[in-house]
Design a protein around this motif. Sequence first.
Motif, PDB file in Angstrom:
ATOM      1  N   PHE A  53       0.813  -1.208   0.000  1.00 52.98           N
ATOM      2  CA  PHE A  53       0.000   0.000   0.000  1.00 52.98           C
ATOM      3  C   PHE A  53       0.853   1.267   0.000  1.00 52.98           C
ATOM      4  O   PHE A  53       0.448   2.284  -0.553  1.00 52.98           O
ATOM      5  CB  PHE A  53      -1.001  -0.019   1.154  1.00 52.98           C
ATOM      6  N   THR A  54       2.045   1.211   0.580  1.00 54.09           N
ATOM      7  CA  THR A  54       2.965   2.343   0.464  1.00 54.09           C
ATOM      8  C   THR A  54       3.380   2.522  -0.983  1.00 54.09           C
ATOM      9  O   THR A  54       3.412   3.648  -1.498  1.00 54.09           O
ATOM     10  CB  THR A  54       4.205   2.121   1.348  1.00 54.09           C
ATOM     11  N   GLY A  59       3.326   5.722  -5.365  1.00 59.67           N
ATOM     12  CA  GLY A  59       3.380   5.688  -6.831  1.00 59.67           C
ATOM     13  C   GLY A  59       2.280   6.521  -7.462  1.00 59.67           C
ATOM     14  O   GLY A  59       2.507   7.229  -8.446  1.00 59.67           O
ATOM     15  N   ALA A  60       1.085   6.445  -6.879  1.00 59.14           N
ATOM     16  CA  ALA A  60      -0.020   7.250  -7.399  1.00 59.14           C
ATOM     17  C   ALA A  60       0.274   8.740  -7.222  1.00 59.14           C
ATOM     18  O   ALA A  60       0.065   9.537  -8.148  1.00 59.14           O
ATOM     19  CB  ALA A  60      -1.321   6.875  -6.701  1.00 59.14           C
ATOM     20  N   LEU A  61       0.750   9.131  -6.044  1.00 58.56           N
ATOM     21  CA  LEU A  61       1.080  10.542  -5.813  1.00 58.56           C
ATOM     22  C   LEU A  61       2.179  11.014  -6.762  1.00 58.56           C
ATOM     23  O   LEU A  61       2.108  12.119  -7.306  1.00 58.56           O
ATOM     24  CB  LEU A  61       1.512  10.752  -4.368  1.00 58.56           C
ATOM     25  N   PHE A  67       2.024  14.112 -13.764  1.00 52.62           N
ATOM     26  CA  PHE A  67       1.018  14.469 -14.761  1.00 52.62           C
ATOM     27  C   PHE A  67       0.695  15.957 -14.687  1.00 52.62           C
ATOM     28  O   PHE A  67       0.517  16.621 -15.709  1.00 52.62           O
ATOM     29  CB  PHE A  67      -0.250  13.634 -14.541  1.00 52.62           C
ATOM     30  N   ALA A  68       0.613  16.507 -13.457  1.00 51.87           N
ATOM     31  CA  ALA A  68       0.286  17.917 -13.279  1.00 51.87           C
ATOM     32  C   ALA A  68       1.439  18.811 -13.747  1.00 51.87           C
ATOM     33  O   ALA A  68       1.215  19.795 -14.447  1.00 51.87           O
ATOM     34  CB  ALA A  68      -0.048  18.195 -11.812  1.00 51.87           C
ATOM     35  N   ASN A  79      10.134   7.318  -9.587  1.00 49.28           N
ATOM     36  CA  ASN A  79       9.490   6.005  -9.519  1.00 49.28           C
ATOM     37  C   ASN A  79      10.398   4.961  -8.885  1.00 49.28           C
ATOM     38  O   ASN A  79       9.936   4.093  -8.153  1.00 49.28           O
ATOM     39  CB  ASN A  79       9.031   5.563 -10.914  1.00 49.28           C
ATOM     40  N   ILE A  80      11.693   5.029  -9.143  1.00 48.68           N
ATOM     41  CA  ILE A  80      12.629   4.133  -8.469  1.00 48.68           C
ATOM     42  C   ILE A  80      12.656   4.449  -6.975  1.00 48.68           C
ATOM     43  O   ILE A  80      12.726   3.552  -6.131  1.00 48.68           O
ATOM     44  CB  ILE A  80      14.041   4.236  -9.091  1.00 48.68           C
TER      45      ILE A  80
END
Length: 169
Positions: A53-54, A59-61, A67-68, A79-80
């Motif tokens: 979940f971390t 990863g989503a954040l 993207f922003a 990402n790494i």
Amino acid sequence: MNYYLLGMIVGVIFALAFFILSLFIRKKKGTYPRKYDERQMVGRGKAFQAGFFTLLSAGALCNIWDFASPLPGGSFVWNIGVLLLGVAVFAVTAIHFDAYLSLNENPQQFLATGACFVFAMAAIGLGNLHSDRHEGRIMGIINFGVGIVWIIIVAALLLHRRNSQKEDE
């Protein structure tokens, strides 16, 4: 053939030789019996859950932020970093719930391997930071990140071991 490709080939050959040698040594010494009890299995499940979940949330954040507006240094390094954060959370949680075996089986070998690993990652990181290529500097940062995660894991293991020895007294 350029030096980068030659270095990659030598690195892969060295890694395969090290892997085969470690398999040979492990087979010669025999494997350690795995003695997980139910409490440790639950602890490993909690550690996998925390790491997973971390990894998902960080990863989503990271990807929403990318993207922003573009991330400084590029999204690959971030990402790494998210992946290393997930591994660190998993490892520290597993240590907290006493759901590991390596340090208890052979602590001197584990710590010596860890010290060699941190030294190698730091040396490679320093070498790459002074590279003229952008990719080399990125790999230097990632190598430092891997070394830091390993230091965090070893520090958590040593603290847990010290605290468990105090509780036994």
